[in-house]
Design a protein around this motif. Structure first.
Motif, PDB file in Angstrom:
ATOM      1  N   VAL A 342       0.813  -1.205   0.000  1.00 43.81           N
ATOM      2  CA  VAL A 342       0.000   0.000   0.000  1.00 43.81           C
ATOM      3  C   VAL A 342       0.857   1.271   0.000  1.00 43.81           C
ATOM      4  O   VAL A 342       0.518   2.259  -0.655  1.00 43.81           O
ATOM      5  CB  VAL A 342      -0.950   0.006   1.223  1.00 43.81           C
ATOM      6  N   ASP A 343       1.952   1.223   0.709  1.00 47.82           N
ATOM      7  CA  ASP A 343       2.775   2.432   0.836  1.00 47.82           C
ATOM      8  C   ASP A 343       3.397   2.862  -0.489  1.00 47.82           C
ATOM      9  O   ASP A 343       3.852   4.003  -0.618  1.00 47.82           O
ATOM     10  CB  ASP A 343       3.880   2.215   1.874  1.00 47.82           C
ATOM     11  N   SER A 344       3.420   1.969  -1.468  1.00 50.88           N
ATOM     12  CA  SER A 344       4.003   2.322  -2.766  1.00 50.88           C
ATOM     13  C   SER A 344       2.958   2.840  -3.747  1.00 50.88           C
ATOM     14  O   SER A 344       3.309   3.233  -4.862  1.00 50.88           O
ATOM     15  CB  SER A 344       4.708   1.095  -3.372  1.00 50.88           C
ATOM     16  N   TRP A 345       1.680   2.843  -3.350  1.00 49.71           N
ATOM     17  CA  TRP A 345       0.618   3.287  -4.255  1.00 49.71           C
ATOM     18  C   TRP A 345       0.497   4.809  -4.229  1.00 49.71           C
ATOM     19  O   TRP A 345       0.696   5.440  -3.190  1.00 49.71           O
ATOM     20  CB  TRP A 345      -0.726   2.697  -3.854  1.00 49.71           C
ATOM     21  N   ASP A 346       0.123   5.385  -5.359  1.00 51.40           N
ATOM     22  CA  ASP A 346      -0.140   6.829  -5.404  1.00 51.40           C
ATOM     23  C   ASP A 346      -1.353   7.188  -4.549  1.00 51.40           C
ATOM     24  O   ASP A 346      -1.386   8.228  -3.895  1.00 51.40           O
ATOM     25  CB  ASP A 346      -0.379   7.279  -6.855  1.00 51.40           C
ATOM     26  N   ASP A 347      -2.364   6.297  -4.575  1.00 50.80           N
ATOM     27  CA  ASP A 347      -3.583   6.490  -3.791  1.00 50.80           C
ATOM     28  C   ASP A 347      -3.792   5.232  -2.970  1.00 50.80           C
ATOM     29  O   ASP A 347      -4.049   4.154  -3.521  1.00 50.80           O
ATOM     30  CB  ASP A 347      -4.779   6.733  -4.732  1.00 50.80           C
ATOM     31  N   ARG A 348      -3.671   5.337  -1.643  1.00 51.36           N
ATOM     32  CA  ARG A 348      -3.751   4.154  -0.780  1.00 51.36           C
ATOM     33  C   ARG A 348      -5.101   3.452  -0.850  1.00 51.36           C
ATOM     34  O   ARG A 348      -5.223   2.309  -0.424  1.00 51.36           O
ATOM     35  CB  ARG A 348      -3.448   4.544   0.669  1.00 51.36           C
ATOM     36  N   SER A 349      -6.137   4.120  -1.370  1.00 50.33           N
ATOM     37  CA  SER A 349      -7.454   3.489  -1.455  1.00 50.33           C
ATOM     38  C   SER A 349      -7.728   2.902  -2.836  1.00 50.33           C
ATOM     39  O   SER A 349      -8.761   2.261  -3.038  1.00 50.33           O
ATOM     40  CB  SER A 349      -8.552   4.506  -1.114  1.00 50.33           C
ATOM     41  N   THR A 350      -6.800   3.098  -3.790  1.00 44.46           N
ATOM     42  CA  THR A 350      -7.025   2.617  -5.152  1.00 44.46           C
ATOM     43  C   THR A 350      -5.815   1.832  -5.633  1.00 44.46           C
ATOM     44  O   THR A 350      -4.770   2.413  -5.938  1.00 44.46           O
ATOM     45  CB  THR A 350      -7.282   3.788  -6.115  1.00 44.46           C
ATOM     46  N   PRO A 351      -5.916   0.505  -5.708  1.00 52.95           N
ATOM     47  CA  PRO A 351      -4.784  -0.293  -6.190  1.00 52.95           C
ATOM     48  C   PRO A 351      -4.401   0.100  -7.612  1.00 52.95           C
ATOM     49  O   PRO A 351      -5.281   0.309  -8.462  1.00 52.95           O
ATOM     50  CB  PRO A 351      -5.324  -1.726  -6.140  1.00 52.95           C
ATOM     51  N   PRO A 352      -3.115   0.190  -7.925  1.00 58.99           N
ATOM     52  CA  PRO A 352      -2.705   0.624  -9.256  1.00 58.99           C
ATOM     53  C   PRO A 352      -3.005  -0.386 -10.353  1.00 58.99           C
ATOM     54  O   PRO A 352      -3.048  -0.028 -11.536  1.00 58.99           O
ATOM     55  CB  PRO A 352      -1.193   0.833  -9.102  1.00 58.99           C
ATOM     56  N   TYR A 353      -3.209  -1.667  -9.969  1.00 62.57           N
ATOM     57  CA  TYR A 353      -3.482  -2.707 -10.956  1.00 62.57           C
ATOM     58  C   TYR A 353      -4.969  -2.788 -11.313  1.00 62.57           C
ATOM     59  O   TYR A 353      -5.371  -3.571 -12.169  1.00 62.57           O
ATOM     60  CB  TYR A 353      -3.006  -4.073 -10.444  1.00 62.57           C
ATOM     61  N   VAL A 354      -5.802  -1.995 -10.656  1.00 63.59           N
ATOM     62  CA  VAL A 354      -7.243  -1.980 -10.925  1.00 63.59           C
ATOM     63  C   VAL A 354      -7.546  -1.019 -12.060  1.00 63.59           C
ATOM     64  O   VAL A 354      -7.030   0.092 -12.101  1.00 63.59           O
ATOM     65  CB  VAL A 354      -8.034  -1.582  -9.668  1.00 63.59           C
ATOM     66  N   ASN A 355      -8.416  -1.460 -12.978  1.00 64.36           N
ATOM     67  CA  ASN A 355      -8.839  -0.597 -14.079  1.00 64.36           C
ATOM     68  C   ASN A 355     -10.325  -0.359 -13.932  1.00 64.36           C
ATOM     69  O   ASN A 355     -11.133  -1.287 -14.035  1.00 64.36           O
ATOM     70  CB  ASN A 355      -8.540  -1.259 -15.419  1.00 64.36           C
ATOM     71  N   ASN A 356     -10.722   0.869 -13.670  1.00 63.78           N
ATOM     72  CA  ASN A 356     -12.129   1.145 -13.404  1.00 63.78           C
ATOM     73  C   ASN A 356     -13.017   0.910 -14.619  1.00 63.78           C
ATOM     74  O   ASN A 356     -14.161   0.479 -14.490  1.00 63.78           O
ATOM     75  CB  ASN A 356     -12.296   2.586 -12.918  1.00 63.78           C
ATOM     76  N   GLU A 357     -12.497   1.162 -15.800  1.00 62.78           N
ATOM     77  CA  GLU A 357     -13.312   0.909 -16.995  1.00 62.78           C
ATOM     78  C   GLU A 357     -13.599  -0.565 -17.154  1.00 62.78           C
ATOM     79  O   GLU A 357     -14.720  -0.986 -17.409  1.00 62.78           O
ATOM     80  CB  GLU A 357     -12.598   1.446 -18.231  1.00 62.78           C
ATOM     81  N   ALA A 358     -12.555  -1.385 -16.942  1.00 67.40           N
ATOM     82  CA  ALA A 358     -12.745  -2.827 -17.026  1.00 67.40           C
ATOM     83  C   ALA A 358     -13.670  -3.322 -15.941  1.00 67.40           C
ATOM     84  O   ALA A 358     -14.315  -4.356 -16.068  1.00 67.40           O
ATOM     85  CB  ALA A 358     -11.401  -3.542 -16.924  1.00 67.40           C
ATOM     86  N   ALA A 359     -13.733  -2.592 -14.843  1.00 71.25           N
ATOM     87  CA  ALA A 359     -14.600  -2.985 -13.730  1.00 71.25           C
ATOM     88  C   ALA A 359     -16.051  -2.586 -13.947  1.00 71.25           C
ATOM     89  O   ALA A 359     -16.893  -2.841 -13.129  1.00 71.25           O
ATOM     90  CB  ALA A 359     -14.097  -2.361 -12.439  1.00 71.25           C
ATOM     91  N   GLY A 360     -16.348  -1.946 -15.074  1.00 71.65           N
ATOM     92  CA  GLY A 360     -17.737  -1.676 -15.378  1.00 71.65           C
ATOM     93  C   GLY A 360     -18.109  -0.218 -15.496  1.00 71.65           C
ATOM     94  O   GLY A 360     -19.250   0.109 -15.790  1.00 71.65           O
ATOM     95  N   GLU A 361     -17.166   0.699 -15.271  1.00 74.40           N
ATOM     96  CA  GLU A 361     -17.504   2.121 -15.380  1.00 74.40           C
ATOM     97  C   GLU A 361     -17.664   2.529 -16.835  1.00 74.40           C
ATOM     98  O   GLU A 361     -17.003   2.003 -17.722  1.00 74.40           O
ATOM     99  CB  GLU A 361     -16.403   2.973 -14.737  1.00 74.40           C
ATOM    100  N   LYS A 362     -18.523   3.456 -17.054  1.00 74.89           N
ATOM    101  CA  LYS A 362     -18.739   3.984 -18.394  1.00 74.89           C
ATOM    102  C   LYS A 362     -18.152   5.382 -18.494  1.00 74.89           C
ATOM    103  O   LYS A 362     -18.116   6.105 -17.529  1.00 74.89           O
ATOM    104  CB  LYS A 362     -20.239   4.036 -18.720  1.00 74.89           C
TER     105      LYS A 362
END
Length: 362
Positions: A342-362
Motif C-alpha cells: 500500500v505504501d508504494s501506491w499513489d492512492d492508498r485506497s485505489t490499487p494501481p493494478y485496478v482498471n475502473n473501466e474494465a470494472a464496469g464504469e462507463k
C-alpha cells in the motif's frame, strides 16, 4: 528478490524481509516452502490467460501481473498437483482476485445494479458453465471457463458439491456488498462466519481432492481430524490476510477485517487488535501441528491391506501435505505480492493494478 527463485526447484530459501509486526518465526522455521516445478510455465500461461479472457488490460498485465504473485501463491499451495489441475486452479485464483477487485470497485463507485447483474450471472454460470463461455462480461466468461475445466477433473458428485459451496460464496459477497454500502461492521462472531465463506474455505478444501487426484468419500472428508486440519489451514490463511491487509482496508474504508471487528465491537485499540489477531493466527499454527499428527494416524488406519485402502491412505496423506503447504505459501505471498504494498501506491485506497473501466464504469 522474491523468496521463490526463478527456477524449477521444489524448495526455496526465503530472502524477503518481513516486518516485525507480521513476522511468524514458526512458519519460517517449521513450514519450509515448496514450489511446483511447473511454476515458470504456470506464470507464463496464466499471464496469457488473463489477456485472452480480458480480465486485465494488456498494459496492466505487463506491468503488474507477475508482481502480484498469484501463480507463486498457487504453485506453493498445491505443489504436487498434476500440471493441468494446477493450471486450472491458478487461473481460477487469478479470476477470484479479479472478481474481488470488481466487487470492491462496484462498492467504491456505488454500482448496486451492476453488482446484482454480476451476482446473478455468476450463479447461472456456475450451474451451466458451457453456456456462458462467450458471455459479454469477461469476468463471467472467464469464470465459466474455470468451472468447465475444474469440473472435468473429478466426478459429477464433486462438481455438485463445488457448485453448492460456491453459490454460498457468491451470496456471502453479496452480504459484504450491503455491509460496506451501509457501513455495517459485523460482530466478531458474525465476521468469522462470513469470512469462512468470502475466503472460500470449503472451495480450497474441495480442491485438495482435485490436487490429490482422488475424490474422498464422506466418511474420510468429514472425519473430525481431517476436517479440523483443513479448517485450520484456511483460518490461518484468512486471518493472516486480515493482518496484512489491515492498512489497505482501513485506507479503503473496509468494514470486513477481524482487526476492524475487534476494534469496533471489543473496544480494542489498534495495537491490541493486531496482537489479538496474531494470537489467533499462532494458535491456528500450533493447533494444526497437533491435529496433523492425528490426521496422519487416520491415514495409516485407512491402509487396511486392500488396494482401495492404500489409495485412500495415500490420498489423505497427499491432502495433508497440501494443507501444510498453504502456511508457507500464504505467509510469503503477503510479503512478495504487490497487492499488499500500500505504501508504494499513489492512492492508498485505489490499487494501481485496478482498471475502473474494465470494472464496469462507463
Amino acid at each position: 528478490m522474491p523468496a521463490f527463485p526463478h527456477s524449477t526447484t521444489t524448495t526455496a530459501t526465503a530472502a524477503t524481509a518481513v516486518p516485525p509486526s507480521l513476522s511468524l518465526p514458526v512458519i519460517e522455521a517449521a513450514f519450509p516452502r515448496q514450489l511446483h516445478p511447473y511454476w515458470p510455465r504456470l506464470q507464463e500461461k496464466t499471464r496469457t490467460w488473463l489477456l485472452e479472457k480480458r480480465l486485465m488490460p494488456p498494459e496492466k498485465v505487463a506491468e503488474y501481473a507477475d508482481g502480484l504473485c498469484y501463480t507463486d501463491l498457487m504453485a506453493g499451495c498445491y505443489p504436487t498437483a498434476p500440471d493441468d489441475v494446477l493450471q486450472a486452479i491458478a487461473d481460477y485464483s487469478a479470476w477470484f482476485f479479479a472478481w474481488d477487485d470488481r466487487h470492491d470497485r462496484d462498492i467504491i463507485h456505488r454500482r448496486p445494479e451492476a453488482w446484482q447483474r454480476l451476482r446473478l450471472c455468476l450463479h447461472t454460470a456456475l450451474d451451466s458453465p458451457h453456456e456462458h463461455l462467450r458471455h459479454r462480461d469477461p469476468l463471467v466468461a472467464a469464470f465459466a471457463d474455470c468451472v468447465v475445466r475444474m469440473y472435468s477433473f473429478v466426478s459429477a458428485r464433486w462438481n455438485a458439491r463445488f457448485a453448492r459451496h460456491f453459490h454460498a460464496v457468491i451470496e456471502a459477497y453479496d452480504r459484504e456488498f450491503h455491509n460496506r454500502i451501509e457501513g455495517i461492521i459485523p460482530t466478531v462472531e458474525d465476521y468469522l462466519a462470513l469470512r469462512r465463506l468470502t475466503f472460500a474455505h470449503w472451495i480450497w478444501t474441495d480442491l485438495l481432492e482435485a490436487s490429490a487426484g482422488r475424490e474422498l468419500p464422506d466418511h474420510v472428508r468429514k472425519h473430525p481430524a481431517f476436517r479440523r486440519a483443513a479448517l485450520l489451514t484456511q483460518e490461518f490463511s484468512a486471518w493472516y490476510n486480515d493482518l496484512c491487509s489491515l492498512p489497505k482496508e482501513i485506507a479503503g474504508d473496509e468494514v470486513h477485517n477481524l482487526g476492524i471487528s475487534l476494534i469496533k465491537h471489543e473496544g480494542m485499540a489498534l495495537e491490541e487488535a493486531i496482537a489479538e489477531v496474531r494470537r489467533r493466527i499462532l494458535k491456528c499454527v500450533s493447533d494444526f501441528i497437533s491435529v496433523e499428527r492425528s490426521t496422519l494416524r487416520f491415514a495409516d488406519d485407512l491402509d487396511d491391506g486392500t488396494v482401495r485402502g492404500k489409495e485412500l491412505s495415500t490420498a489423505v496423506r497427499d491432502c495433508v501435505g497440501t494443507m501444510r503447504s498453504w502456511f508457507s505459501a500464504v505467509y510469503w505471498f503477503h510479503h512478495e505480492s504487490g497487492r499488499y504494498m500500500v505504501d508504494s501506491w499513489d492512492d492508498r485506497s485505489t490499487p494501481p493494478y485496478v482498471n475502473n473501466e474494465a470494472a464496469g464504469e462507463k
